[in-house]
Structure formats: C-alpha cells, structure tokens
Enzyme design. Structure first.
Site, PDB file in Angstrom:
ATOM      1  N   SER A  37      25.248  36.799  26.077  1.00  0.00           N
ATOM      2  CA  SER A  37      25.252  37.422  24.741  1.00  0.00           C
ATOM      3  C   SER A  37      24.518  36.625  23.675  1.00  0.00           C
ATOM      4  O   SER A  37      24.272  37.147  22.600  1.00  0.00           O
ATOM      5  CB  SER A  37      26.704  37.624  24.282  1.00  0.00           C
ATOM      6  N   CYS A 134      44.685  32.825  41.252  1.00  0.00           N
ATOM      7  CA  CYS A 134      45.507  31.748  40.691  1.00  0.00           C
ATOM      8  C   CYS A 134      46.899  31.654  41.338  1.00  0.00           C
ATOM      9  O   CYS A 134      47.366  30.568  41.695  1.00  0.00           O
ATOM     10  CB  CYS A 134      45.651  31.940  39.186  1.00  0.00           C
ATOM     11  N   GLN A 161      54.421  35.880  36.144  1.00  0.00           N
ATOM     12  CA  GLN A 161      53.049  35.493  35.818  1.00  0.00           C
ATOM     13  C   GLN A 161      52.763  35.564  34.315  1.00  0.00           C
ATOM     14  O   GLN A 161      53.187  36.485  33.621  1.00  0.00           O
ATOM     15  CB  GLN A 161      52.071  36.373  36.601  1.00  0.00           C
ATOM     16  N   HIS A 274      52.069  30.250  35.709  1.00  0.00           N
ATOM     17  CA  HIS A 274      52.709  31.195  36.624  1.00  0.00           C
ATOM     18  C   HIS A 274      53.858  30.473  37.333  1.00  0.00           C
ATOM     19  O   HIS A 274      53.715  29.301  37.717  1.00  0.00           O
ATOM     20  CB  HIS A 274      51.736  31.649  37.713  1.00  0.00           C
TER      21      HIS A 274
END
Ligand code: NAP
Length: 372
Positions: A37, A134, A161, A274
């Site tokens: 960007s 993850c 989570q 988590h």
C-alpha cells in the site's frame, strides 16, 4: 544474504520485527522491506538506515531476494508466489499465512518440535516453509515431551482463544465492547445498594442493545464467548478445529500414521494468549511424575506449573503469559476416565510462538544450513 520482508507493519509482522531486533537477526543480512500500500514511502529504520519501501507486487524486486519472509496474508501470497515460482525464482519463501501450508512441497516450521522434519526438508531441497496455525503450535510445544516419548494415542483440545487470532481490529473491538458495557452500568456498579440482578439486567441489555460495537466480531465477546472460529468444513468441524489433525500431523511428519487431535475451538475475551484444556489418551499408564518430567524437559519453553491453586492462578493465565515465549503447562492429573487419561491445561502467546517466532527462527536455521 538478501532478505525481503513483506507484511512487517501488520500485527504478526510488528511482533516479528520486534523479535528480530531483540535477537540481532538483522546483523549480517541485507533486509529490504515491501508494502502492498505504500511503496516509495520510508520503510522501518534498521541498523541506522531507512530505505524506501519496495512494491510488494513488483516481481522483479521480489526475484532479487534470496529469502522472502511474509506476514502479509494469504491473498498476497496467492497473488505473487505462483508467478515467482513459474518465473524460475528458487529462493526461500517463509510465510505466516495458511495459503501454502498444506502444499506437498511445503514444510511447516516449529523447530523445537520438528527440527528433524525441517532439516530433512532442507536436505531434500524444500524452499517453502510456513508457520503453522497458532493453536496447534502452542499445543504441540506444550506436550512436546509426551510426543517425543511416543506416549500419545490421541488428544482432545478444548480451546480458549484470544481476540488477536482474528486480527487487530477484533482486539480493538473487544476493548470497545468492555468499555461500552462498563459505561452503561458504572453508576449501578458504584452504588453498593444496587441489586446484583439490576446490574446483570443492565449488562445484558447493553450487550444486546444497538450501541454494542459488533462490527468486526458480529456478536458480543466481552462478557460472552464465541464457540465458532473460521469457516465450516466437513463433518461439523470448523476449519480451526480441522487444523489440529491436519497441520499437527504435518508438523510432526506423521501424515502416514496420524495422531487424532480434535476438539472444540472457542473465542474468549482474552487479548493475545490462547489457552487449551487437553484430554490426552496415553498409550500406556505412566506415573504422573514421569509425565511432568517429560513435559518440563522437552524444550526450553514448556514448563510445568504445579497443580495447586496459587501457582495455577499466578502462572497459568493470559495475564501471566502475554509477551513471553514461555509455554506453561499445568492442571496435570490422571483423570477418573482411567490411568491412561491425562488432563492438562496450557497457555501461550499466540503472536510469539503462535505466529512470529517460528518465522524468525527459520531464517536463523536457514543461515546455519547455508553457512551464511
Ligand atoms: P494484519 O495485522 O491485518 O496485517 C496485514 C497487512 O495489512 C499489513 O502488513 C499491512 O500491509 C496491512 N495494513 C493495512 N492497514 C494497516 C494498519 N493500519 N496497520 C498495520 N497494517 C496495516 O494481519 P496479521 O494479523 O498480522 O496476519 C498476517 C498473516 O499472518 C495472515 O495470513 C494471518 O492469517 C497470519 N497469521 C496470523 C496470526 C494471528 O494471530 N493474527 C497467527 C498466525 C498467522 P501493507 O504494509 O502492505 O499495507
């Protein structure tokens, strides 16, 4: 070594940059930074230098890199990676996204758990390495000792989570939701004469009312939870739940004789850690003290928290673990289901071992492998 870094300012990328700076990973490499960007704008300062950002879609600039590390996301990977390979680029691609994880030419990276798989891949000429999901990474790091001792028949993981797994905007919205609930109930909470049922009614009215910010999450997470993460896949599972068996066994290099990992994945109102409640079916009865020693000794990060109230509350929560590489494992006990059933509970920072850390360590492993 010319290393291109894409996605460095996103949530995973920011943690990656922080860890690479802390670990001295920029020493001895020529890092170039890309953007989808803001090509041409000043990039991050590294080693006292600040170069303009390169265009993350510029094939020529990408082909000039020997290694590309990307935390940009799957859509960008699918846009640029096939063209790079088709054009004959044979550099190393290290990716946080899931887009290439299940490709047969990809190795999943979690080196404390699967260094032999990574080394075998490097020897066999694999050039594409992906950070795994993850939740899966944090579970495997926690029970690494039991896996290495080949004691695990199956695992059921019930997850708790964090909002960060869904992205930065979801973390912001969680805090906004907390603020909204508090703002509407503060007067009642501060008055000791208020009935708790009146406070409770106000809280649920706030959660269900039009003013609750739910633009990202779709429903309240503060004061609630969301027992669905990602899309539906076959058999009533969510994709997040499916990743445990698919990615977990690919990490371990055991696709031919997979360990069943299954459970329910639930989003809760924690920020970036988590947690997982595990039921582990062992393939034989082993004394608890031996199991604890295996978990504790398997790698530098997993460590056992005694199954006691104070130690558990102090050491086994997102509040205790956020920002650390530690993977505490606690609540370990034999279950009433039988002597081969082990209960355990583990917590980990999903932006560190769950996302950024395996990527930076793969660069280190690669440099060692190539002698650079
Ligand atoms: P993210 O925070 O949304 O960042 C991705 C990109 O968005 C940035 O690199 C940046 O690219 C652009 N961007 C646009 N506006 C931005 C802003 N205001 N601030 C920062 N960046 C902005 O995504 P992410 O959570 O890091 O995830 C990246 C990839 O890693 C995804 O494939 C994800 O699935 C994967 N992953 C995520 C996690 C997790 O827990 N979040 C864990 C493991 C893997 P430009 O600079 O090019 O504009």
């Amino acid at each position: 070594m010319k290393v291109g870094i894409i996605g460095w300012r996103g949530m995973v990328g920011s943690v990656l940059m922080q860890r690479m700076r802390e670990s001295g990973d920029f020493d001895g490499i020529e890092a170039s930074f890309f953007s989808t960007s803001a090509a041409g704008e000043p990039g991050p300062e590294v080693g006292g230098k600040r170069e303009p950002l390169l265009d993350a879609f510029d094939q020529e600039a990408l082909r000039a890199q020997e290694v590309i590390i990307t935390c940009q996301g799957g859509a960008h990977t699918l846009e640029v990676y096939p063209k790079l390979r088709e054009a004959g680029w044979d550099g190393y691609w290290i990716d946080a996204a899931r887009a290439l994880r299940m490709d047969s030419q990809t190795v999943l990276i979690l080196d404390p758990v699967n260094m032999p798989v990574i080394h075998r891949g490097l020897r066999d000429g694999v050039k594409t390495f992906c950070g795994p999901n993850c939740t899966v990474s944090l579970m495997l790091l926690g029970i690494d000792g039991l896996l290495k001792a080949d004691l695990v028949e199956w695992v059921s993981a019930m997850t708790y989570q964090a909002a960060s797994g869904a992205g930065a905007r979801h973390m912001r919205e969680l805090i906004s939701q907390m603020g909204h609930i508090h703002a509407e109930s503060a007067r009642l909470v501060e008055d000791p004469a208020t009935s708790i049922l009146d406070i409770d009614r106000q809280v649920i009215d706030s959660m269900r009312g039009d003013g609750m910010p739910i633009g990202e999450l779709g429903v309240p997470l503060a004061g609630s939870l969301i027992p669905w993460i990602d899309q539906a896949v076959d058999g009533g599972q969510t994709r997040e739940e499916w990743k445990a068996i698919a990615e977990g066994n690919k990490i371990l290099g055991r696709e031919a004789r997979p360990i069943p990992f299954d459970g329910l994945c639930v989003r809760v109102g924690s920020m970036r850690c988590h947690a997982q409640g595990l039921t582990i079916k062992l393939n034989r009865d082993v004394p608890l003290s031996e199991l604890e020693a295996l978990v504790d000794g398997a790698n530098e990060w997993a460590h056992v928290i005694p199954n006691e109230p104070e130690a558990t509350k102090a050491g086994l929560s997102p509040a205790a673990v956020t920002g650390k590489l530690d993977i505490p494992v606690g609540r370990m006990r034999k279950m009433h289901l039988g002597p081969e059933y082990l209960a355990a509970y583990t917590v980990g920072d999903q932006l560190l071992w769950g996302a950024a850390e395996p990527l930076r360590r793969m660069l280190v492993i690669l440099r060692e492998h190539l002698g650079r």
